[in-house]
Write a protein that holds these residues in place. Sequence first.
Motif, PDB file in Angstrom:
ATOM      1  N   SER A   1       0.264  -5.889 -15.244  1.00  0.00           N
ATOM      2  CA  SER A   1       0.719  -4.870 -14.313  1.00  0.00           C
ATOM      3  C   SER A   1       1.337  -3.753 -15.139  1.00  0.00           C
ATOM      4  CB  SER A   1       1.759  -5.469 -13.366  1.00  0.00           C
ATOM      5  OG  SER A   1       2.274  -4.489 -12.532  1.00  0.00           O
TER       6      SER A   1
ATOM      7  N   ALA B   1       2.541   1.558  -6.313  1.00  0.00           N
ATOM      8  CA  ALA B   1       2.635   0.611  -7.430  1.00  0.00           C
ATOM      9  C   ALA B   1       1.325  -0.150  -7.614  1.00  0.00           C
ATOM     10  CB  ALA B   1       3.790  -0.369  -7.193  1.00  0.00           C
ATOM     11  N   GLY B   2       0.722  -0.595  -6.522  1.00  0.00           N
ATOM     12  CA  GLY B   2      -0.537  -1.334  -6.610  1.00  0.00           C
ATOM     13  C   GLY B   2      -1.666  -0.472  -7.147  1.00  0.00           C
TER      14      GLY B   2
ATOM     15  N   ASP C   1      -1.409  -0.064 -10.903  1.00  0.00           N
ATOM     16  CA  ASP C   1      -1.957  -1.240 -11.594  1.00  0.00           C
ATOM     17  C   ASP C   1      -3.482  -1.235 -11.545  1.00  0.00           C
ATOM     18  OD1 ASP C   1       0.624  -2.077 -12.067  1.00  0.00           O
ATOM     19  OD2 ASP C   1       0.621  -3.567 -10.457  1.00  0.00           O
TER      20      ASP C   1
ATOM     21  N   HIS D   1       4.772  -4.021  -7.643  1.00  0.00           N
ATOM     22  CA  HIS D   1       3.982  -4.227  -6.419  1.00  0.00           C
ATOM     23  C   HIS D   1       4.376  -5.503  -5.674  1.00  0.00           C
ATOM     24  CE1 HIS D   1       0.620  -3.837  -3.696  1.00  0.00           C
ATOM     25  NE2 HIS D   1       0.150  -5.023  -4.078  1.00  0.00           N
TER      26      HIS D   1
ATOM     27  N   ASN E   1      -5.947  -3.558   2.651  1.00  0.00           N
ATOM     28  CA  ASN E   1      -4.604  -3.009   2.865  1.00  0.00           C
ATOM     29  C   ASN E   1      -4.653  -1.548   3.285  1.00  0.00           C
ATOM     30  OD1 ASN E   1      -3.116  -5.344   2.458  1.00  0.00           O
ATOM     31  ND2 ASN E   1      -3.092  -5.070   0.256  1.00  0.00           N
TER      32      ASN E   1
ATOM     33  N   ALA F   1       4.559   0.462  -1.885  1.00  0.00           N
ATOM     34  CA  ALA F   1       3.832  -0.677  -2.450  1.00  0.00           C
ATOM     35  C   ALA F   1       2.438  -0.250  -2.909  1.00  0.00           C
ATOM     36  CB  ALA F   1       3.732  -1.805  -1.421  1.00  0.00           C
ATOM     37  N   ALA F   2       1.802   0.625  -2.135  1.00  0.00           N
ATOM     38  CA  ALA F   2       0.465   1.102  -2.489  1.00  0.00           C
ATOM     39  C   ALA F   2       0.503   1.928  -3.769  1.00  0.00           C
ATOM     40  CB  ALA F   2      -0.115   1.928  -1.346  1.00  0.00           C
TER      41      ALA F   2
ATOM     42  N   ILE G   1       5.755  -5.571  -1.580  1.00  0.00           N
ATOM     43  CA  ILE G   1       4.847  -5.925  -0.482  1.00  0.00           C
ATOM     44  C   ILE G   1       5.453  -6.787   0.626  1.00  0.00           C
ATOM     45  CG2 ILE G   1       2.702  -5.555  -1.732  1.00  0.00           C
ATOM     46  CD1 ILE G   1       2.557  -8.569  -2.202  1.00  0.00           C
TER      47      ILE G   1
ATOM     48  N   LYS H   1       6.025  -1.576 -13.620  1.00  0.00           N
ATOM     49  CA  LYS H   1       6.980  -2.685 -13.684  1.00  0.00           C
ATOM     50  C   LYS H   1       8.371  -2.191 -14.053  1.00  0.00           C
ATOM     51  CE  LYS H   1       4.729  -3.855 -18.006  1.00  0.00           C
ATOM     52  NZ  LYS H   1       4.003  -4.873 -18.728  1.00  0.00           N
TER      53      LYS H   1
END
Length: 149
Positions: free
Chosen positions: A8, A68-69, A72, A18, A92, A65-66, A22, A11
């Motif tokens: 990831s 961060a996701g 990654d 992420h 998602n 969250a999106a 979530i 961080k």
Amino acid sequence: MDTFNPRSTAKIAGHPIHPMLIPFPIAFFVGTLVVDIVFSRTGDPFWSTAGRWLLGAGLVMAALAALAGLTDFLSGPRIRALPAAWHHMIGNVTAVLIELVNLWQRFAHGDGFVVPVGLVLSAVVTLILLYTGWRGWEMVYRDHVGVAD
């Protein structure tokens, strides 16, 4: 080829962001389904108002969250190569778009939208989240994404 687990990149102190974020949109979106059910049984406008607040909070936390996701996903070619990552992301995004429409229509049409359409949308999103959560954990458990050995 890199022999380490896919990492990831978003961080804090070595911990992926992420998975820290979530649980919030999941709880808010599932909570929306719960208050929609209560509203459908009682008709008390408190519960439809609670649903709007939960949807709004869920959308804000889903955006974080999106972010961060997506960081990654875009920075990890090994992550992008995983079918589970694509299913997780597309599912998602679909859930968030449905909830965005859900909130918009609740403001546009008021309490009358909640039963049955808002309730159905909340249930559909909960089902999508069950699937995308399963795919997300599959990346962790099977593909060791973000796991430090």
